[in-house]
Design a protein around this motif. Structure first.
Motif, PDB file in Angstrom:
ATOM      1  N   LYS A 342       0.897  -1.242  -0.092  1.00 12.10           N
ATOM      2  CA  LYS A 342      -0.021  -0.009  -0.106  1.00 12.10           C
ATOM      3  C   LYS A 342       0.853   1.302  -0.057  1.00 12.10           C
ATOM      4  O   LYS A 342       0.510   2.286  -0.557  1.00 12.10           O
ATOM      5  N   THR A 343       2.027   1.267   0.718  1.00 11.55           N
ATOM      6  CA  THR A 343       2.747   2.233   0.815  1.00 11.55           C
ATOM      7  C   THR A 343       4.021   2.491  -0.366  1.00 11.55           C
ATOM      8  O   THR A 343       4.797   3.232  -0.062  1.00 11.55           O
ATOM      9  N   GLU A 344       3.743   1.428  -1.028  1.00  8.47           N
ATOM     10  CA  GLU A 344       5.140   1.493  -2.087  1.00  8.47           C
ATOM     11  C   GLU A 344       4.963   2.563  -2.996  1.00  8.47           C
ATOM     12  O   GLU A 344       3.911   3.245  -3.286  1.00  8.47           O
ATOM     13  N   ASP A 345       6.249   3.379  -3.234  1.00  7.84           N
ATOM     14  CA  ASP A 345       6.504   4.435  -4.031  1.00  7.84           C
ATOM     15  C   ASP A 345       5.747   5.677  -3.296  1.00  7.84           C
ATOM     16  O   ASP A 345       5.377   6.780  -3.725  1.00  7.84           O
ATOM     17  N   ILE A 346       5.360   5.712  -2.173  1.00  9.35           N
ATOM     18  CA  ILE A 346       4.845   6.568  -1.054  1.00  9.35           C
ATOM     19  C   ILE A 346       6.011   6.958   0.005  1.00  9.35           C
ATOM     20  O   ILE A 346       6.787   7.765   0.009  1.00  9.35           O
ATOM     21  N   SER A 347       6.381   5.727   0.829  1.00  9.17           N
ATOM     22  CA  SER A 347       7.218   5.805   1.801  1.00  9.17           C
ATOM     23  C   SER A 347       8.477   4.858   1.306  1.00  9.17           C
ATOM     24  O   SER A 347       9.358   4.902   2.421  1.00  9.17           O
ATOM     25  N   TRP A 348       8.391   4.142   0.657  1.00  9.23           N
ATOM     26  CA  TRP A 348       9.336   3.372   0.175  1.00  9.23           C
ATOM     27  C   TRP A 348       9.462   2.938  -1.302  1.00  9.23           C
ATOM     28  O   TRP A 348       8.361   3.086  -1.762  1.00  9.23           O
ATOM     29  N   SER A 349      10.676   2.267  -1.863  1.00  3.49           N
ATOM     30  CA  SER A 349      10.800   2.181  -3.081  1.00  3.49           C
ATOM     31  C   SER A 349      11.451   0.710  -3.515  1.00  3.49           C
ATOM     32  O   SER A 349      12.600   0.541  -2.884  1.00  3.49           O
ATOM     33  N   SER A 350      10.999   0.097  -4.507  1.00  5.70           N
ATOM     34  CA  SER A 350      11.782  -1.298  -4.482  1.00  5.70           C
ATOM     35  C   SER A 350      13.005  -1.158  -5.227  1.00  5.70           C
ATOM     36  O   SER A 350      13.790  -1.892  -5.181  1.00  5.70           O
ATOM     37  N   GLN A 351      13.387   0.095  -5.841  1.00  8.22           N
ATOM     38  CA  GLN A 351      14.674   0.367  -6.352  1.00  8.22           C
ATOM     39  C   GLN A 351      15.757   0.592  -5.345  1.00  8.22           C
ATOM     40  O   GLN A 351      16.901   0.836  -5.878  1.00  8.22           O
ATOM     41  N   LEU A 352      15.260   0.853  -4.252  1.00  6.97           N
ATOM     42  CA  LEU A 352      16.261   1.043  -3.191  1.00  6.97           C
ATOM     43  C   LEU A 352      16.715  -0.303  -2.508  1.00  6.97           C
ATOM     44  O   LEU A 352      17.627  -0.278  -1.743  1.00  6.97           O
ATOM     45  N   VAL A 353      16.010  -1.281  -2.864  1.00  3.21           N
ATOM     46  CA  VAL A 353      16.343  -2.603  -2.055  1.00  3.21           C
ATOM     47  C   VAL A 353      17.677  -2.972  -2.062  1.00  3.21           C
ATOM     48  O   VAL A 353      18.245  -3.822  -1.222  1.00  3.21           O
ATOM     49  N   ASP A 354      18.471  -2.676  -3.066  1.00  3.24           N
ATOM     50  CA  ASP A 354      20.066  -3.140  -3.210  1.00  3.24           C
ATOM     51  C   ASP A 354      20.955  -1.867  -2.834  1.00  3.24           C
ATOM     52  O   ASP A 354      22.063  -2.002  -3.423  1.00  3.24           O
ATOM     53  N   LYS A 355      20.366  -1.021  -2.329  1.00  2.00           N
ATOM     54  CA  LYS A 355      21.522   0.257  -2.051  1.00  2.00           C
ATOM     55  C   LYS A 355      21.922   0.506  -0.794  1.00  2.00           C
ATOM     56  O   LYS A 355      22.655   1.328  -0.549  1.00  2.00           O
ATOM     57  N   VAL A 356      21.482  -0.516   0.221  1.00  2.00           N
ATOM     58  CA  VAL A 356      21.965  -0.388   1.666  1.00  2.00           C
ATOM     59  C   VAL A 356      23.565  -0.509   1.820  1.00  2.00           C
ATOM     60  O   VAL A 356      24.155   0.525   2.106  1.00  2.00           O
ATOM     61  N   GLU A 357      23.920  -1.823   1.522  1.00  2.00           N
ATOM     62  CA  GLU A 357      25.650  -1.795   1.527  1.00  2.00           C
ATOM     63  C   GLU A 357      26.219  -0.908   0.554  1.00  2.00           C
ATOM     64  O   GLU A 357      27.321  -0.438   1.106  1.00  2.00           O
ATOM     65  N   PRO A 358      25.869  -0.861  -0.713  1.00  3.94           N
ATOM     66  CA  PRO A 358      26.625  -0.088  -1.378  1.00  3.94           C
ATOM     67  C   PRO A 358      26.768   1.520  -0.954  1.00  3.94           C
ATOM     68  O   PRO A 358      27.779   1.971  -1.166  1.00  3.94           O
ATOM     69  N   VAL A 359      25.749   1.851  -0.428  1.00  5.49           N
ATOM     70  CA  VAL A 359      25.732   3.630  -0.070  1.00  5.49           C
ATOM     71  C   VAL A 359      26.839   3.554   1.195  1.00  5.49           C
ATOM     72  O   VAL A 359      27.519   4.536   1.365  1.00  5.49           O
ATOM     73  N   ALA A 360      26.590   2.454   2.264  1.00  5.16           N
ATOM     74  CA  ALA A 360      27.534   2.468   3.112  1.00  5.16           C
ATOM     75  C   ALA A 360      29.203   2.389   2.548  1.00  5.16           C
ATOM     76  O   ALA A 360      30.013   3.169   3.378  1.00  5.16           O
ATOM     77  N   THR A 361      29.447   1.558   1.589  1.00  2.13           N
ATOM     78  CA  THR A 361      30.659   1.731   1.285  1.00  2.13           C
ATOM     79  C   THR A 361      31.235   2.817   0.621  1.00  2.13           C
ATOM     80  O   THR A 361      32.159   3.358   0.853  1.00  2.13           O
ATOM     81  N   HIS A 362      30.239   3.464  -0.038  1.00  9.31           N
ATOM     82  CA  HIS A 362      30.515   4.881  -0.869  1.00  9.31           C
ATOM     83  C   HIS A 362      30.690   5.936   0.462  1.00  9.31           C
ATOM     84  O   HIS A 362      31.733   6.626   0.143  1.00  9.31           O
ATOM     85  N   LEU A 363      29.987   5.894   1.414  1.00  4.81           N
ATOM     86  CA  LEU A 363      30.057   6.996   2.431  1.00  4.81           C
ATOM     87  C   LEU A 363      31.769   6.542   3.155  1.00  4.81           C
ATOM     88  O   LEU A 363      32.367   7.553   3.515  1.00  4.81           O
ATOM     89  N   HIS A 364      31.955   5.537   3.357  1.00  2.40           N
ATOM     90  CA  HIS A 364      33.317   5.059   3.988  1.00  2.40           C
ATOM     91  C   HIS A 364      34.194   5.612   2.901  1.00  2.40           C
ATOM     92  O   HIS A 364      35.391   6.160   3.447  1.00  2.40           O
TER      93      HIS A 364
END
Length: 531
Positions: A342-364
């Motif tokens: 119900k809240t897809e594309d409102i409070s979350w997006s499936s395109q971000l499902v693989d971004k957790v670890e990559p963004v963390a690596t990018h920040l480091h």
């Protein structure tokens, strides 16, 4: 053996013995016979002949080497060293003994054997802690009675065994309740609570001395590890004694280079009634201690306590732990990468499902390559969202996405405006983006977190220790940490999981822990007992 020789005159019947040997051996035998003959003549006040000597020697040997009780003519049957316990004796008393007491037991038996032909039997047994006190009674002479304890006495009239076990109990970090259950369950005796308390009263001073020596040595090593003697870098953190509204807190300072504890402050509610202010109070005490020793601080890293931030910025360079900041960002991205339909594309997006670890690596990576410039750090962070949009004009010149013409994104390309907005908002609300000046040096505090794990060995957070016990256990934890941190390793274990590339660096297999501090504390305590 020769036959009796008949003569013309009457003689006492006699016989001859033939012994193999040369003249030298014959002379030695004759000298020994003469010594025994002289002794027997003196004792009997009558002349002794060779027959008397032979008879005395043989009787003595038979008496001491032939088992006369059962009438056998073989050698004495000694008890076997392998003793199998009977079913009815499995609940017998157990005790701890010392080497000197064991030797003394042998001397008692040996001395009694010279005085009496009777045997000693254990008559009474009294447990005093882990020591057994017994009375040995002779079965033929009621006046032959001896007292024996399984431990020698110290000058303070206490048992060595009980004090040694008290020392081991303190250094192990074992809880008193665990010790009591173990000792009573195994049946080896148990030291009374009052005696354990009396022991700690004098023992804690020796632990305090060892603690002071440890932190002073650690401070000297930390100062000597810098080429320029203009100050040191430290890492601090607070550990509360309980899980909530703790009475006690430990604020520890660790040197950044040598990773050893240079100070550990015990803060209680008598110092400050508010537990949340304990970390600041302890940090102030650490600064006061270092100032009295003329040691300045160049960089101070901690896990972003705002009151510590405010305090430290008035003295030196303040830095926050990057790992905690990245962990918080990962949690935020995870929240916007999954949810209900119900809240897809409102409070979350499936395109971000693989971004957790990559963004963390990018920040480091951004922190490591910002050249200590807060503005540059923000610029690199601003390139994260465009990078996942497959727009690389803001990426670093040495990045593969800029240099490789055939580069293809390995992650889901962001095409949804909602996904871009959510990710951009999460990144810009992170503390690294808001306060880049607190992260430009990329400091970590994982050594302090590791030290807190060692503290858990000595101080269980579920237990409310008294001030005396809490301080004692804190000091022991510091001594243990300073002796074993960064010890050498024997090999490096490499994970075989290809799906975990970060584990390919390998994990060190460290050498066994050493416990020199325990021997030093015991030596100090024995010095206090004998002085």
């Amino acid at each position: 053996m020769a036959a009796n020789t008949e003569t013309s005159r009457k003689r006492t019947p006699n016989f001859r013995l033939e012994i193999t040997g040369d003249n030298e051996f014959k002379r030695e035998i004759q000298e020994r016979f003469q010594k025994v003959k002289e002794y027997l003549t003196h004792m009997q006040t009558n002349p002794a002949n060779n027959a008397t000597v032979m008879e005395t020697i043989l009787d003595y040997w038979i008496k001491n080497n032939i088992n006369a009780d059962d009438g056998s003519h073989g050698p004495t049957q000694f008890p076997s060293s392998y003793l199998q316990v009977q079913r009815g004796d499995v609940d017998q008393k157990l005790f701890v003994t010392a080497e000197t007491s064991l030797k003394n037991f042998g001397k008692i038996c040996e001395t009694h054997k010279k005085l009496c032909k009777g045997s000693l039997k254990v008559e009474t047994k009294t447990m005093k802690g882990h020591v057994i006190s017994t009375s040995l009674q002779c079965d033929t002479n009621k006046y032959h009675r001896y007292m024996w304890s399984s431990s020698p006495y110290l000058p303070n009239d206490e048992y060595l065994v009980n004090h040694r076990i008290n020392h081991g109990l303190a250094c192990s970090g074992m809880l008193p309740s665990h010790y009591t259950r173990f000792a009573n369950g195994s049946g080896i005796g148990c030291i009374e609570w009052g005696r354990r308390k009396d022991f700690v009263t004098s023992y804690k001073d020796c632990v305090e001395d060892a603690y002071q020596e440890s932190i002073q040595t650690a401070l000297r090593e930390e100062i000597g590890s810098y080429e320029e003697l203009d100050g040191i870098n430290i890492i601090t953190d607070a550990r509360h004694g309980w899980r909530k509204n703790a009475k006690d807190s430990s604020v520890v300072a660790i040197g950044e280079n040598m990773h050893k504890v240079i100070d550990c402050v015990h803060v209680t509610k008598s110092d400050d009634p508010i537990s949340q202010r304990h970390e600041k109070y302890g940090t102030e005490k650490i600064y006061e201690t270092l100032q009295t020793q003329n040691v300045s601080i160049k960089v101070h890293a901690h896990d972003r306590n705002l009151s510590i931030n405010k305090f430290v910025k008035g003295y030196t360079v303040n830095q926050n732990d990057l790992w905690h900041a990245v962990k918080s960002l990962k949690k935020s991205i995870k929240n916007i990468s999954s949810g209900t339909k119900k809240t897809e594309d409102i409070s979350w997006s499936s395109q971000l499902v693989d971004k957790v670890e990559p963004v963390a690596t990018h920040l480091h990576w951004a922190v490591r390559h910002c050249n200590n410039d807060p503005q540059k750090l923000r610029q690199i962070i601003d390139s994260i969202v465009p990078h996942y949009e497959n727009t690389h004009n803001m990426c670093h010149d040495d990045s593969r996405c800029r240099k490789d013409d055939n580069y293809e994104p390995s992650r889901i390309v962001l095409t949804s405006k909602i996904a871009k907005k959510l990710l951009d908002k999460a990144i810009k609300e992170s503390v690294v983006y808001k306060y880049p000046e607190d992260y430009i040096l990329g400091k970590d505090t994982f050594y302090v977190e590791s030290f807190n794990n060692v503290m858990n060995v000595f101080q269980d957070k579920r237990i409310a220790f008294g001030d005396e016990q809490y301080k004692l256990r804190s000091n022991l934890a510091v001594c243990h940490w300073n002796e074993n941190v960064d010890r050498e390793h024997t090999s490096i274990y490499t994970s075989r999981n290809p799906n975990a590339p970060r584990h390919q660096k390998g994990k060190k297999v460290y050498k066994k822990l050493t416990f020199t501090y325990r021997r030093n504390i015991w030596r100090k305590y024995m010095d206090s007992v004998y002085n």
